[in-house]
Design a protein around this motif. Structure first.
Motif, PDB file in Angstrom:
ATOM      1  N   ARG A   1       3.795  -0.075  -8.364  1.00 53.55           N
ATOM      2  CA  ARG A   1       4.298  -1.423  -8.606  1.00 53.55           C
ATOM      3  C   ARG A   1       4.005  -1.797 -10.057  1.00 53.55           C
ATOM      4  NH1 ARG A   1       3.412  -6.347  -5.041  1.00 53.55           N
ATOM      5  NH2 ARG A   1       4.775  -5.217  -3.626  1.00 53.55           N
ATOM      6  N   GLY A   2       5.059  -1.892 -10.833  1.00 54.02           N
ATOM      7  CA  GLY A   2       4.908  -2.295 -12.223  1.00 54.02           C
ATOM      8  C   GLY A   2       4.000  -1.356 -13.003  1.00 54.02           C
ATOM      9  N   GLY A   3       4.004  -0.076 -12.641  1.00 56.54           N
ATOM     10  CA  GLY A   3       3.214   0.894 -13.382  1.00 56.54           C
ATOM     11  C   GLY A   3       1.800   1.067 -12.871  1.00 56.54           C
ATOM     12  N   ALA A   4       1.441   0.351 -11.799  1.00 61.34           N
ATOM     13  CA  ALA A   4       0.099   0.513 -11.231  1.00 61.34           C
ATOM     14  C   ALA A   4       0.216   0.912  -9.765  1.00 61.34           C
ATOM     15  CB  ALA A   4      -0.691  -0.786 -11.359  1.00 61.34           C
ATOM     16  N   PRO A   5      -0.682   1.760  -9.285  1.00 61.23           N
ATOM     17  CA  PRO A   5      -0.637   2.142  -7.864  1.00 61.23           C
ATOM     18  C   PRO A   5      -0.964   0.958  -6.954  1.00 61.23           C
ATOM     19  CG  PRO A   5      -1.965   3.693  -9.153  1.00 61.23           C
ATOM     20  CD  PRO A   5      -1.729   2.492 -10.019  1.00 61.23           C
ATOM     21  N   LEU A   6      -0.187   0.845  -5.865  1.00 58.68           N
ATOM     22  CA  LEU A   6      -0.413  -0.221  -4.884  1.00 58.68           C
ATOM     23  C   LEU A   6      -0.636   0.422  -3.516  1.00 58.68           C
ATOM     24  CD1 LEU A   6      -0.249  -3.395  -4.344  1.00 58.68           C
ATOM     25  CD2 LEU A   6       2.087  -2.934  -3.577  1.00 58.68           C
ATOM     26  N   PRO A   7      -1.773   0.098  -2.862  1.00 60.62           N
ATOM     27  CA  PRO A   7      -1.987   0.630  -1.512  1.00 60.62           C
ATOM     28  C   PRO A   7      -1.108  -0.128  -0.524  1.00 60.62           C
ATOM     29  CG  PRO A   7      -3.810  -0.805  -2.154  1.00 60.62           C
ATOM     30  CD  PRO A   7      -2.889  -0.725  -3.344  1.00 60.62           C
ATOM     31  N   VAL A   8      -0.340   0.600   0.282  1.00 58.90           N
ATOM     32  CA  VAL A   8       0.557  -0.011   1.263  1.00 58.90           C
ATOM     33  C   VAL A   8       0.375   0.712   2.596  1.00 58.90           C
ATOM     34  CG1 VAL A   8       2.232  -0.645  -0.522  1.00 58.90           C
ATOM     35  CG2 VAL A   8       2.459   1.550   0.669  1.00 58.90           C
ATOM     36  N   PHE A   9       1.050   0.217   3.614  1.00 64.02           N
ATOM     37  CA  PHE A   9       0.911   0.824   4.926  1.00 64.02           C
ATOM     38  C   PHE A   9       2.254   1.377   5.427  1.00 64.02           C
ATOM     39  CE2 PHE A   9      -2.559  -2.286   4.710  1.00 64.02           C
ATOM     40  CZ  PHE A   9      -3.639  -1.460   5.001  1.00 64.02           C
ATOM     41  N   ARG A  10       2.152   2.324   6.344  1.00 65.57           N
ATOM     42  CA  ARG A  10       3.313   2.841   7.066  1.00 65.57           C
ATOM     43  C   ARG A  10       2.973   2.794   8.552  1.00 65.57           C
ATOM     44  NH1 ARG A  10       7.519   6.115   5.923  1.00 65.57           N
ATOM     45  NH2 ARG A  10       6.723   6.589   3.852  1.00 65.57           N
ATOM     46  N   VAL A  11       3.941   2.318   9.363  1.00 66.94           N
ATOM     47  CA  VAL A  11       3.717   2.276  10.806  1.00 66.94           C
ATOM     48  C   VAL A  11       3.718   3.711  11.335  1.00 66.94           C
ATOM     49  CG1 VAL A  11       4.644   1.522  13.040  1.00 66.94           C
ATOM     50  CG2 VAL A  11       4.780   0.006  11.041  1.00 66.94           C
TER      51      VAL A  11
ATOM     52  N   ALA B   1     -14.410  -2.284  -9.395  1.00 66.73           N
ATOM     53  CA  ALA B   1     -14.517  -0.953  -8.785  1.00 66.73           C
ATOM     54  C   ALA B   1     -13.353  -0.722  -7.827  1.00 66.73           C
ATOM     55  CB  ALA B   1     -15.850  -0.816  -8.044  1.00 66.73           C
ATOM     56  N   HIS B   2     -12.959  -1.768  -7.080  1.00 78.38           N
ATOM     57  CA  HIS B   2     -11.819  -1.645  -6.170  1.00 78.38           C
ATOM     58  C   HIS B   2     -10.556  -1.298  -6.950  1.00 78.38           C
ATOM     59  CE1 HIS B   2      -8.895  -2.551  -3.032  1.00 78.38           C
ATOM     60  NE2 HIS B   2      -8.249  -3.252  -3.948  1.00 78.38           N
ATOM     61  N   TYR B   3     -10.323  -1.980  -8.073  1.00 72.70           N
ATOM     62  CA  TYR B   3      -9.097  -1.728  -8.831  1.00 72.70           C
ATOM     63  C   TYR B   3      -9.158  -0.376  -9.551  1.00 72.70           C
ATOM     64  CZ  TYR B   3      -7.307  -6.231  -7.537  1.00 72.70           C
ATOM     65  OH  TYR B   3      -6.821  -7.275  -6.793  1.00 72.70           O
ATOM     66  N   ARG B   4     -10.318   0.039 -10.000  1.00 77.69           N
ATOM     67  CA  ARG B   4     -10.436   1.392 -10.566  1.00 77.69           C
ATOM     68  C   ARG B   4     -10.101   2.425  -9.495  1.00 77.69           C
ATOM     69  NH1 ARG B   4     -14.556  -0.914 -14.069  1.00 77.69           N
ATOM     70  NH2 ARG B   4     -13.712  -0.702 -16.187  1.00 77.69           N
ATOM     71  N   GLY B   5     -10.494   2.138  -8.257  1.00 81.08           N
ATOM     72  CA  GLY B   5     -10.156   3.033  -7.150  1.00 81.08           C
ATOM     73  C   GLY B   5      -8.658   3.152  -6.958  1.00 81.08           C
ATOM     74  N   ARG B   6      -7.946   2.044  -7.130  1.00 77.54           N
ATOM     75  CA  ARG B   6      -6.493   2.084  -6.976  1.00 77.54           C
ATOM     76  C   ARG B   6      -5.873   3.067  -7.977  1.00 77.54           C
ATOM     77  NH1 ARG B   6      -3.761  -3.777  -5.593  1.00 77.54           N
ATOM     78  NH2 ARG B   6      -5.243  -4.420  -3.966  1.00 77.54           N
ATOM     79  N   LEU B   7      -6.387   3.058  -9.205  1.00 76.50           N
ATOM     80  CA  LEU B   7      -5.826   3.954 -10.219  1.00 76.50           C
ATOM     81  C   LEU B   7      -5.989   5.410  -9.796  1.00 76.50           C
ATOM     82  CD1 LEU B   7      -6.946   2.206 -13.537  1.00 76.50           C
ATOM     83  CD2 LEU B   7      -4.688   2.168 -12.442  1.00 76.50           C
ATOM     84  N   ALA B   8      -7.016   5.691  -8.982  1.00 77.09           N
ATOM     85  CA  ALA B   8      -7.251   7.055  -8.502  1.00 77.09           C
ATOM     86  C   ALA B   8      -6.704   7.270  -7.087  1.00 77.09           C
ATOM     87  CB  ALA B   8      -8.758   7.346  -8.522  1.00 77.09           C
ATOM     88  N   HIS B   9      -5.850   6.319  -6.608  1.00 79.31           N
ATOM     89  CA  HIS B   9      -5.289   6.403  -5.254  1.00 79.31           C
ATOM     90  C   HIS B   9      -6.389   6.505  -4.201  1.00 79.31           C
ATOM     91  CE1 HIS B   9      -0.875   7.596  -6.287  1.00 79.31           C
ATOM     92  NE2 HIS B   9      -1.336   6.668  -7.083  1.00 79.31           N
TER      93      HIS B   9
END
Lengths: 395, 163
Positions: B141-151, B32-40
């Protein structure tokens, strides 16, 4: 869940009932040895059994790490075993399992072993050996943002520096002590002394930790005979009695979720070990804090109670000889006299146990601590792998 | 994220999900977490009974043992708890270890001690520190959404966590 202390935690029926009868090593090299894990481990195992005057038929328990126990049994032609196990590393798990098995009567004589082997998880150059490449141990790389394994210690080192504002030299005291001690250990992989300038100038791997903060990937093996105190007393080498054993972890034992530098596996281990052991810091003759990463060692000094949180570096500064770089607590207690994981080699704790056994047997050669009677070992890291052991010489 | 896109991400098969995140720990409990990534959407497990969040995803709530755990969207704001810089590491698309590559573990605002680890975008070594306030962003990242941070607020500045 409740954090209430188990009132039975100081129950320790195994004290003085189980013993190390012997320990042996192949020694360690910081390169691909051209040998298999089984070859190295068989050599150390045959060596320790011969030193103890035992044959394959005397062994009825087998307990090891990477080499499966049934493989070891087959390789050494051990006719029959009534107990065997392969717990996860570090080596305190093997000790805890073997000691429990002997004390509970599941078996009488355990061959315990650990293979330190250069694999992709500790050195990518292991893959220059085609047989290692084909051994199925290459695995899949995690994402760069995983804190799993060694990265987790680097991350908590950043927190340590943030909370306590200590200089990098505090970590260096650990590395320099190990290297100074390894000079007197023929089994050690890295024996050339290092200075603080060498330490501070080492290649950065993951800030804030550099190459000399991390243990050395090596090939080699340690092997032990663990048996009843009675049986050990009848064998040729001096017996080393198991005083207490503890493993410790908290609910948040993942690297990134660990509560804090004031509550992790080491704190549980120390509380349990203190409750069970018959001696503590005042009566220790030699101390073995794990040193797979320098940050682990600083934490063990603090959590074992030698000093307060954040003060390990200052403590080491006060208890070291600046000329040699060697730490001698209160002018008396050496720390990892074999050179530890940072210089003897990354043995996941088996080197610390082997050196403790040899020190208490009086068989540590030019590294011998005069009249060593009691050893404190604090093995492993913060998360799911903190372990403690108190050992004493049989009178 | 539109409702339609969210629903589409939910329909990705288990096989496709594994293929989108090679080498990642995708399983029954983390899918479910990774499916969430696909939907940002950054989804973290929360107990539907007692409300406690936990990470990484487990099949039961560690606080009350309810199996009614729901992958629930977090705001993605928080405070840097651990901060390191990788000078070497496993190869990954778009990751340059010469920079070096920052990795932070963030205390999410939803619950004390609830942490998520990723990288930080658009910040050099001098600009990422324990105590910084961060907000969520998404990169590829490599065709998949990656959650990252910004200061969004440096440590020690007004309103930031004090050292």
């Amino acid at each position: 869940m409740s954090a209430a202390r188990n009132p039975m935690r100081d129950r320790n029926p195994l004290r003085d009932r189980v013993a190390f009868a012997g320990a042996a090593t192949t020694g360690f090299v910081p390169r691909n040895s051209g040998r298999s894990m089984l070859s190295l481990t068989a050599q150390a195992s045959i060596d320790v059994l011969r030193q103890c005057g035992l044959t394959a038929a005397d062994v009825d328990g087998v307990c090891g790490s990477l080499v499966p126990a049934p493989t070891m049994q087959s390789a050494l032609g051990i006719p029959e075993v009534s107990w065997f196990a392969n717990p996860a590393m570090p080596f305190g798990n093997q000790v805890a399992a073997a000691v429990s098995a002997v004390h509970s009567g599941l078996c009488d004589v355990v061959l315990a072993y650990h293979t330190a082997y250069r694999l992709p998880w500790n050195t990518m150059s292991s893959l220059k050996d085609p047989f290692r490449r084909s051994s199925g141990t290459a695995g899949v790389s995690p994402a760069p943002e995983s804190l799993f394994g060694s990265v987790g210690y680097t991350a908590w080192a950043s927190r340590y520096i943030h909370e306590f504002g200590v200089p990098k030299e505090h970590f260096g005291y650990v590395a320099i002590n190990d290297r100074a001690n390894a000079a007197a250990n023929p089994a050690a992989a890295m024996r050339t002394p290092i200075t603080m300038d060498d330490y501070l100038g080492a290649r950065m791997i993951r800030w804030p930790l550099s190459l000399l903060d991390m243990d050395v990937p090596v090939d080699g093996a340690d092997a032990f005979v663990i048996t009843t105190a009675e049986r050990a007393a009848d064998l040729p080498l001096p017996a080393v009695l198991v005083d207490a054993v503890a493993l410790g972890a908290t609910a948040h034992n993942e690297e990134e979720q660990t509560d804090s530098l004031r509550h992790h596996g080491q704190h549980v281990t120390v509380n349990a070990l203190r409750a069970r052991s018959s001696f503590w810091l005042d009566d220790v003759d030699v101390f073995f804090p794990y040193d797979g990463f320098t940050i682990i060692t600083l934490n063990w000094f603090e959590n074992a109670g030698w000093c307060k949180p954040g003060e390990a570096g200052s403590f080491l500064e006060q208890h070291r000889d600046p000329a040699t770089g060697k730490i001698l607590i209160d002018g008396r207690i050496p720390v990892n006299p074999h050179g530890g994981a940072l210089s003897e080699g990354g043995t996941q704790g088996s080197g610390h146990v082997r050196e403790a056994v040899h020190q208490l047997q009086g068989l540590a050669g030019e590294r011998q601590v005069p009249d060593a009677k009691r050893a404190l070992l604090t093995l492993g890291g913060f998360f799911f792998n903190a372990q403690g052991l108190t050992l004493r010489r049989a009178d | 994220m539109t409702e339609t896109a969210t629903a589409a991400a939910g329909q990705v098969s288990d096989e496709e999900l594994l293929a989108r995140f090679p080498g990642q720990p995708v399983d029954h409990d983390s899918a479910a977490h990774y499916r969430g990534r696909l939907a940002h959407r950054l989804l973290i497990n929360r107990c539907g009974d007692c409300g406690t969040w936990h990470q990484p995803p487990r099949p039961v709530c560690p606080a009350c043992w309810s199996s009614n755990v729901v992958a629930t969207e977090v705001a993605g704001t928080g405070t840097v708890h651990l901060a390191i810089f990788l000078h070497q590491g496993p190869p990954a698309p778009g990751v340059d270890y010469a920079t070096p590559h920052p990795v932070v573990t963030v205390d999410l605002d939803e619950q004390p001690g609830l942490r998520f680890t990723s990288t930080v975008v658009d910040a050099d070594r001098e600009r990422v520190r324990v105590g910084d306030r961060v907000a969520l962003e998404w990169i590829d990242r490599g065709g998949a959404p990656l959650p990252v941070f910004r200061v969004v607020e440096a440590a020690g500045s007004a309103g930031g966590e004090s050292a």
